[in-house]
Scaffold this motif. Structure first.
Motif, mmCIF file in Angstrom:
data_model
loop_
_atom_site.group_PDB
_atom_site.id
_atom_site.type_symbol
_atom_site.label_atom_id
_atom_site.label_comp_id
_atom_site.label_asym_id
_atom_site.label_seq_id
_atom_site.Cartn_x
_atom_site.Cartn_y
_atom_site.Cartn_z
ATOM 1 N N VAL A 22 0.856 -1.356 0.029
ATOM 2 C CA VAL A 22 -0.129 -0.022 -0.052
ATOM 3 C C VAL A 22 0.974 1.178 -0.038
ATOM 4 C CG1 VAL A 22 -1.638 1.114 1.298
ATOM 5 C CG2 VAL A 22 -1.841 -1.009 1.187
ATOM 6 N N HIS A 23 0.597 2.161 -0.996
ATOM 7 C CA HIS A 23 1.333 3.512 -0.923
ATOM 8 C C HIS A 23 0.309 4.583 -0.886
ATOM 9 C CE1 HIS A 23 4.895 1.460 -2.586
ATOM 10 N NE2 HIS A 23 4.096 0.751 -3.395
ATOM 11 N N ILE A 24 0.933 5.556 0.034
ATOM 12 C CA ILE A 24 0.016 6.552 0.602
ATOM 13 C C ILE A 24 0.585 7.904 -0.005
ATOM 14 C CG2 ILE A 24 -0.926 7.843 2.366
ATOM 15 C CD1 ILE A 24 -0.766 5.242 3.982
ATOM 16 N N ASP A 28 -6.128 11.840 -0.573
ATOM 17 C CA ASP A 28 -6.432 11.553 0.878
ATOM 18 C C ASP A 28 -6.662 10.062 1.000
ATOM 19 O OD1 ASP A 28 -7.118 12.263 3.347
ATOM 20 O OD2 ASP A 28 -9.355 12.520 2.802
ATOM 21 N N MET A 29 -6.824 9.767 2.279
ATOM 22 C CA MET A 29 -7.102 8.272 2.630
ATOM 23 C C MET A 29 -8.214 8.025 2.238
ATOM 24 S SD MET A 29 -5.112 6.320 5.726
ATOM 25 C CE MET A 29 -3.692 7.631 5.811
ATOM 26 N N GLY A 30 -8.856 7.658 1.211
ATOM 27 C CA GLY A 30 -9.977 7.334 0.460
ATOM 28 C C GLY A 30 -10.466 6.000 0.841
ATOM 29 N N GLU A 31 -11.919 5.781 0.136
ATOM 30 C CA GLU A 31 -12.442 4.403 0.340
ATOM 31 C C GLU A 31 -11.658 3.391 -0.430
ATOM 32 O OE1 GLU A 31 -16.395 3.753 -0.491
ATOM 33 O OE2 GLU A 31 -16.916 5.703 0.077
ATOM 34 N N ASN A 32 -11.158 3.777 -1.648
ATOM 35 C CA ASN A 32 -10.215 2.652 -2.188
ATOM 36 C C ASN A 32 -8.964 2.172 -1.568
ATOM 37 O OD1 ASN A 32 -12.017 2.688 -4.549
ATOM 38 N ND2 ASN A 32 -10.977 4.220 -5.713
ATOM 39 N N LEU A 33 -8.521 3.128 -0.957
ATOM 40 C CA LEU A 33 -7.015 2.951 -0.252
ATOM 41 C C LEU A 33 -7.273 1.996 0.918
ATOM 42 C CD1 LEU A 33 -3.781 4.078 -0.241
ATOM 43 C CD2 LEU A 33 -4.824 4.755 1.810
ATOM 44 N N ILE A 34 -8.597 2.401 1.565
ATOM 45 C CA ILE A 34 -8.760 1.647 2.690
ATOM 46 C C ILE A 34 -9.198 0.113 2.366
ATOM 47 C CG2 ILE A 34 -10.529 1.481 4.774
ATOM 48 C CD1 ILE A 34 -10.331 4.705 4.840
ATOM 49 N N ARG A 35 -9.932 0.095 1.366
ATOM 50 C CA ARG A 35 -10.430 -1.094 0.926
ATOM 51 C C ARG A 35 -9.367 -2.097 0.539
ATOM 52 N NH1 ARG A 35 -13.064 -0.164 -3.508
ATOM 53 N NH2 ARG A 35 -14.876 0.976 -2.224
ATOM 54 N N CYS A 49 3.571 -0.934 4.519
ATOM 55 C CA CYS A 49 2.897 0.463 3.600
ATOM 56 C C CYS A 49 3.954 1.573 3.810
ATOM 57 C CB CYS A 49 1.668 0.771 4.387
ATOM 58 S SG CYS A 49 0.345 -0.189 4.761
ATOM 59 N N ARG A 50 3.684 2.297 2.514
ATOM 60 C CA ARG A 50 4.772 3.343 2.430
ATOM 61 C C ARG A 50 4.145 4.510 2.239
ATOM 62 N NH1 ARG A 50 8.096 5.104 -2.365
ATOM 63 N NH2 ARG A 50 9.857 5.737 -1.309
ATOM 64 N N LEU A 66 -5.109 4.385 9.216
ATOM 65 C CA LEU A 66 -5.112 3.260 8.481
ATOM 66 C C LEU A 66 -5.604 2.192 9.441
ATOM 67 C CD1 LEU A 66 -5.427 2.443 5.628
ATOM 68 C CD2 LEU A 66 -3.254 1.780 5.518
ATOM 69 N N ALA A 67 -4.759 1.943 10.571
ATOM 70 C CA ALA A 67 -5.103 1.030 11.638
ATOM 71 C C ALA A 67 -6.456 1.129 12.117
ATOM 72 C CB ALA A 67 -4.045 0.932 12.721
ATOM 73 N N ARG A 68 -6.884 2.489 12.315
ATOM 74 C CA ARG A 68 -8.183 2.648 12.806
ATOM 75 C C ARG A 68 -9.216 2.278 11.689
ATOM 76 N NH1 ARG A 68 -6.459 7.376 14.792
ATOM 77 N NH2 ARG A 68 -7.040 8.376 13.160
ATOM 78 N N ALA A 69 -8.986 2.387 10.710
ATOM 79 C CA ALA A 69 -10.064 2.298 9.661
ATOM 80 C C ALA A 69 -10.175 0.742 9.127
ATOM 81 C CB ALA A 69 -9.370 3.158 8.175
ATOM 82 N N THR A 70 -9.116 0.189 9.275
ATOM 83 C CA THR A 70 -9.187 -1.216 8.872
ATOM 84 C C THR A 70 -9.276 -2.266 10.137
ATOM 85 O OG1 THR A 70 -6.458 -1.334 9.099
ATOM 86 C CG2 THR A 70 -7.841 -1.064 6.860
#
Length: 102
Positions: A22-24, A28-35, A49-50, A66-70
């Motif tokens: 996963v590259h950030i 923004d940290m959107g739905e696609n990145l979280i999914r 992740c980077r 990202l930890a909260r979101a996943t």
């Protein structure tokens, strides 16, 4: 789930040889990145992740968000990379990570 220091050390050792999946970046940290991160965690349990230079997040901020979101655990943050862990809920997964006992 809180990880002990021995469990974190075990997961850090396992993450040493994997590449970031996963590259950030500047988005923004959107739905696609979280999914994407969620799917990778379900398949692998341990992901690296980077955070790119163009990102508005620091690596620590990105890891915690990202930890909260996943619903995963931050294992470590080093430089621009971080490692997340979440136990897989798939019963058919053969190579599950077995954590050391507390």
């Amino acid at each position: 789930m809180d990880l002990t220091s021995k469990q974190r050390a075990q997961l850090r050792a396992l993450a040493n040889g994997i590449d970031p999946v996963v590259h950030i970046g500047k988005e923004d940290m959107g739905e696609n990145l979280i999914r994407q991160a969620d799917d990778a965690l379900e398949a692998r349990e341990l992901i690296k992740c980077r955070v790119l230079e163009t990102s508005e997040y620091t690596p620590r901020e990105a890891a915690e968000a990202l930890a909260r979101a996943t619903r995963s655990e931050v294992v470590q943050v080093i430089g621009t990379k971080f490692v997340l862990y979440r136990q897989s809920h798939r019963k058919d997964k053969k190579d599950k990570i077995v954590l050391l006992k507390k």
